[in-house]
Design a protein around this motif. Structure first.
Motif, PDB file in Angstrom:
ATOM      1  N   SER A   1       0.616  -1.179  -0.112  1.00  0.00           N
ATOM      2  CA  SER A   1      -0.160  -0.085  -0.062  1.00  0.00           C
ATOM      3  C   SER A   1       1.175   1.148  -0.100  1.00  0.00           C
ATOM      4  O   SER A   1       0.050   2.338   0.160  1.00  0.00           O
ATOM      5  CB  SER A   1      -0.818  -0.041   1.508  1.00  0.00           C
ATOM      6  OG  SER A   1       0.045   0.385   2.540  1.00  0.00           O
ATOM      7  N   VAL A   2       2.141   1.515   0.174  1.00  0.00           N
ATOM      8  CA  VAL A   2       3.719   2.345   0.031  1.00  0.00           C
ATOM      9  C   VAL A   2       3.839   1.848  -1.296  1.00  0.00           C
ATOM     10  O   VAL A   2       4.686   0.945  -1.420  1.00  0.00           O
ATOM     11  CB  VAL A   2       3.670   2.381   0.982  1.00  0.00           C
ATOM     12  CG1 VAL A   2       5.250   3.271   1.304  1.00  0.00           C
ATOM     13  CG2 VAL A   2       2.955   2.991   2.471  1.00  0.00           C
ATOM     14  N   SER A   3       3.399   2.432  -2.116  1.00  0.00           N
ATOM     15  CA  SER A   3       4.708   2.221  -3.602  1.00  0.00           C
ATOM     16  C   SER A   3       5.933   3.516  -2.975  1.00  0.00           C
ATOM     17  O   SER A   3       6.082   4.114  -2.648  1.00  0.00           O
ATOM     18  CB  SER A   3       4.124   2.817  -4.957  1.00  0.00           C
ATOM     19  OG  SER A   3       4.140   4.621  -4.539  1.00  0.00           O
ATOM     20  N   GLY A   4       7.289   2.142  -3.290  1.00  0.00           N
ATOM     21  CA  GLY A   4       8.878   2.525  -3.312  1.00  0.00           C
ATOM     22  C   GLY A   4       8.814   2.161  -2.176  1.00  0.00           C
ATOM     23  O   GLY A   4       8.500   0.939  -1.402  1.00  0.00           O
ATOM     24  N   SER A   5       9.750   3.231  -0.916  1.00  0.00           N
ATOM     25  CA  SER A   5      10.079   2.901   0.482  1.00  0.00           C
ATOM     26  C   SER A   5      10.263   4.131   1.167  1.00  0.00           C
ATOM     27  O   SER A   5      10.563   5.566   0.823  1.00  0.00           O
ATOM     28  CB  SER A   5      11.301   2.359   0.794  1.00  0.00           C
ATOM     29  OG  SER A   5      12.452   2.835  -0.709  1.00  0.00           O
ATOM     30  N   VAL A   6       9.988   4.067   2.309  1.00  0.00           N
ATOM     31  CA  VAL A   6      10.520   5.077   3.697  1.00  0.00           C
ATOM     32  C   VAL A   6      11.493   4.820   4.325  1.00  0.00           C
ATOM     33  O   VAL A   6      12.080   3.956   4.972  1.00  0.00           O
ATOM     34  CB  VAL A   6       9.025   4.806   4.563  1.00  0.00           C
ATOM     35  CG1 VAL A   6       8.921   5.764   5.315  1.00  0.00           C
ATOM     36  CG2 VAL A   6       7.278   4.385   3.705  1.00  0.00           C
TER      37      VAL A   6
END
Lengths: 522, 284
Positions: free
Chosen positions: A223-228
């Motif tokens: 549900s989160v595109s890419g990374s945090v």
């Protein structure tokens, strides 16, 4: 051990009951507890009735499930017990009716809650494994079996759908809820990744923690595109101060140095800021309030779902998630510093087997969801047409039956897997035995996967070293060793945790009278 | 999969069974016709092949308003999710073109639900759906309820096929009220001229006996007795379910199996008095 006792033991291992025992144990477990667990997870079926003004909301509460033994309804309406041989010969399904207690409840806003209708109703039919506890031939003597046309030496352990015998292939999956650290390459650089397949109630989410070429940690999850950035995420979870974050990851001076680099790069300092940043990522272009709501939802829903537990405070879960991420970070750093080797995916301690009961549980869960959607629709429809709401008239039993039988008949399982059920190999008796004890790796057979195909030392005593097909499936399809023992997961995790707590393990959330001093380490 | 055709064998008038691509007489073994197209999907599996084994869609069925021919936009594809869900919604809306079709969808859903609740075979389901459709074509639904027609179609199809259910049994499972059912059944019977004769008491014997958990010997005896009651004219003008219950009660007594009049009356949903009348008439 002397020769005689060894003989006795090995004879025991070759006894008939043991041949398909793993199937029976797993399926019986599903019938006894698994089905009820799935229903309890679902708990209620909500409806849109009551969204309008002046309408009281209506919902359905699900109660106990009960399953009979297989029977057949004839065209003339009589219902008879069904035996496996009759099912094979008449090309019908060896299935037992399933009943569930349901009550329709109305009210709760202006008026008190009131049960409109409550009955136990037939919700569908469940295919039954031949030889399981709910099978009609369970406990029959050899003579009785011969009388009803059954083969007394038949091992059982398969289903009969539309007259064809179908065995569910045991599948070998990577262990969920475990941190696996390994090397990877990204844009030509060597990076370190810690992975966890977090699984809870049939929902599976992959959480990745990467140490990129600048030495910065990034986390990615569904549900989160890419990374945090790692620091942002742990701050959003409530682990705020620099000192605490570093301390939670490791005391090792070199790792501390790595962590300080990460903290320097961090662009948020407080929990609120971190959640705001996350909100901008998950719901960019939306209103501020919605962003915050969405960010909190994403954290609680999609990030490491396996750390959730019934009866544990949301706050405790969040901080545990932060600690868990710290463990993943530590694994990355240790790998980067050469303090440890990457985890071996082919090691048998990193594998879990999905046997027939687990597969049926997946199937039953989706079937029940489908049934719930149908009940919801029927209720709304009945309400719109001003009919009396009654349990019997809103349940379509063919919905569940169809969803359970079709995958077993075709092998197209939920989650897009195919070939899960196979026609029992009746070439000869040995063929049947081998087929019932076969397991399959979900890896694609069109790719090399040399390591996965190799015989691994940890397969000793579990997997037969020589029985595997030649050709594309070589090493991916395996067979159990004769003396293999399949352990099952713990029935009640809370009891286990209470036991651990008494032995002095600290920081287990949701256990009374324990102060949280150290992270829950798993 | 085998289905039984309504028409008999041209040689011996036996039952015909369609098995795979041949239609065979069950009595004399005459192959009546071959090379029938199998319109169903393939049910073999290609082990762990990822390909979908079906070369065609599901078989045509009368129990869907579109004969099961419509397509659905799947979810597996990637790409813009919002766009696809919009397309999916629009696509779904095109499947129902008129109010009448919407009613038909609702009626057929109710019929399918009744089939599951009463555990009736697919043959009856298709017949009920055709009946419902004919009723719509004759414009019988106007002013009457869809639920009533659904339950009436099921009841009628059972009567025609000789696997009768009592009105009460159908009503217990149906959404319709007794009045709606009655009105719809009367309309069906009047306007479509259903080929129904009086329900034979023997049709009920097997079902009631299995509910009472009686042995095969009793069932055979009860069946004979029920037929006797019809031949002797005793069943005339009496509730066939009640006559069946009386025959079962008598047969059970003769074979020394324990059934009370109240139990027999209960499964047939009649009063014990009805059971007693048949019992006394048959005993003499």
């Amino acid at each position: 051990m002397d020769r005689e006792s060894r003989r006795a033991v090995s004879r025991e291992y070759f006894s008939q009951e043991r041949l398909a025992e793993h199937h029976f144990r797993s399926f019986n477990n599903f019938l006894d507890r698994g089905m009820q667990d799935v229903v309890d997870e679902k708990e209620t079926i909500g409806t849109d009735i009551g969204d309008k003004e002046g309408q009281e909301p209506v919902w359905v509460e699900l109660g106990d499930v009960r399953i009979l033994t297989p029977r057949v309804r004839e065209a003339d309406g009589s219902e008879e017990l069904l035996y496996p041989q009759e099912a094979r010969l008449r090309n019908i399904t060896y299935a037992a009716p399933v009943f569930m207690e349901m009550s329709i409840v109305r009210g709760g806003e202006d008026e008190p809650e009131e049960v409109v209708d409550q009955t136990e109703t037939k919700v569908g039919r469940m295919p039954i494994m031949v030889g399981s506890n709910k099978c009609n031939i369970d406990g029959f003597s050899d003579d009785e079996l011969i009388d009803i046309g059954e083969d007394p030496v038949d091992p059982g352990g398969y289903f009969i759908v539309n007259g064809s015998e179908r065995v569910l292939m045991t599948s070998e999956d990577l262990a969920p809820n475990k941190i696996l650290a390994e090397h990877d390459t990204k844009y030509g650089d060597d990076i370190q990744v810690a992975k966890t397949f977090s699984q809870r109630r049939g929902y599976r989410a992959l959480v990745l923690c990467e140490r990129n070429r600048e030495g910065l940690l990034e986390v990615s999850f569904p549900s989160v595109s890419g990374s945090v950035p790692f620091v942002t995420l742990v701050r959003a979870l409530g682990l705020e101060s620099d000192e605490e974050i570093v301390h939670r990851v490791s005391e090792d001076p070199e790792i501390v140095k790595f962590m300080l680099e990460n903290l320097e790069e961090a662009d948020v300092q407080t929990e609120e800021e971190a959640i705001e940043t996350l909100g901008k990522r998950v719901a960019s272009g939306q209103g501020k309030n919605y962003q915050l709501k969405r960010a909190n939802y994403v954290i609680d829903r999609y990030l490491l779902p396996h750390l959730h537990e019934e009866g544990v405070e949301e706050e405790d879960v969040r901080i545990n998630k932060a600690y868990y991420l710290c463990r993943m970070a530590e694994a990355c750093f240790e790998l980067a510093l050469g303090r440890r080797d990457s985890d071996d995916k082919d090691h048998y301690s990193n594998k879990r087997l999905k046997v027939s009961g687990d597969l049926m549980k997946d199937l039953f869960r989706t079937a029940l969801n489908k049934l719930s959607r149908d009940v919801k629709y029927q209720l709304e429809r009945a309400n719109m047409r001003n009919r009396d709401l009654s349990v019997n008239t809103v349940v379509r039993s063919d919905v569940l039956t169809e969803r359970l039988e079709h995958p077993i008949a075709t092998g197209n399982w939920v989650g897009g897997r195919s070939g899960v059920s196979q026609l029992v190999d009746r070439t000869d008796y040995m063929g049947v035995l081998s087929h019932l004890r076969r397991l399959r790796s979900p890896l694609s057979r069109s790719q090399p996967h040399f390591d996965a195909r190799d015989l691994h030392a940890t397969q000793w005593g579990r997997i037969c070293p020589s029985e595997t097909p030649e050709g594309p499936n070589c090493g991916l399809v395996k067979n159990f060793a004769q003396a293999m023992e399949l352990s099952q997961h713990v029935d009640d995790e809370r009891e286990l945790k209470r036991e651990l707590d008494e032995m002095g393990v600290e920081g287990i959330p949701g256990i009374e009278g324990v102060e949280r001093a150290t992270p829950a380490d798993d | 999969m085998s289905t039984t055709r309504a028409t008999g064998c041209p040689e011996c008038d036996g039952r015909l069974t369609a098995d795979g691509d041949e239609t065979v007489c069950e009595g004399c073994g005459l192959v009546v016709s071959t090379d029938r197209l199998d319109r169903g999907p393939e049910w073999r599996s290609f082990e762990d092949d990822d390909r979908n084994p079906a070369r065609c869609g599901a078989p045509l069925t009368r129990s869907r308003h579109d004969r099961g021919l419509s397509t659905e936009i799947g979810r597996s594809g990637r790409g813009k999710n919002r766009k696809w869900s919009r397309l999916r919604r629009q696509h779904r809306r095109t499947q129902i073109r008129s109010k009448r079709e919407r009613n038909q969808v609702y009626g057929f859903t109710e019929i399918r639900r009744l089939m599951g609740a009463l555990s009736l075979p697919d043959r009856i389901r298709d017949q009920s759906c055709s009946l419902f459709e004919s009723a719509q074509e004759e414009d019988l639904l106007r002013g009457r309820s869809i639920e009533g027609f659904a339950s009436a179609a099921v009841y009628a199809a059972c009567r025609v096929a000789g696997v009768s259910r009592t009105t009460q049994e159908v009503l217990d499972a149906a959404k319709a009220t007794a009045d709606e059912h009655r009105a719809a059944y009367d309309a069906l019977n009047r306007e479509l001229g259903l080929p129904v004769s009086a329900a034979e008491p023997a049709e009920f014997v097997a079902r009631f006996a299995s509910e009472l958990d009686l042995g095969q010997a009793v069932r055979r005896r009860a069946r004979d007795l029920a037929e006797q009651a019809v031949d002797s004219g005793h069943a005339n003008g009496r509730n066939p379910g009640g006559v069946a219950a009386g025959a079962i009660y008598l047969a059970a007594r003769r074979k020394d199996e324990a059934v009370t009049q109240a139990e027999a009356a209960d499964v047939a949903d009649v009063t014990p008095v009805t059971v007693r009348t048949t019992y006394q008439a048959l005993r003499d």
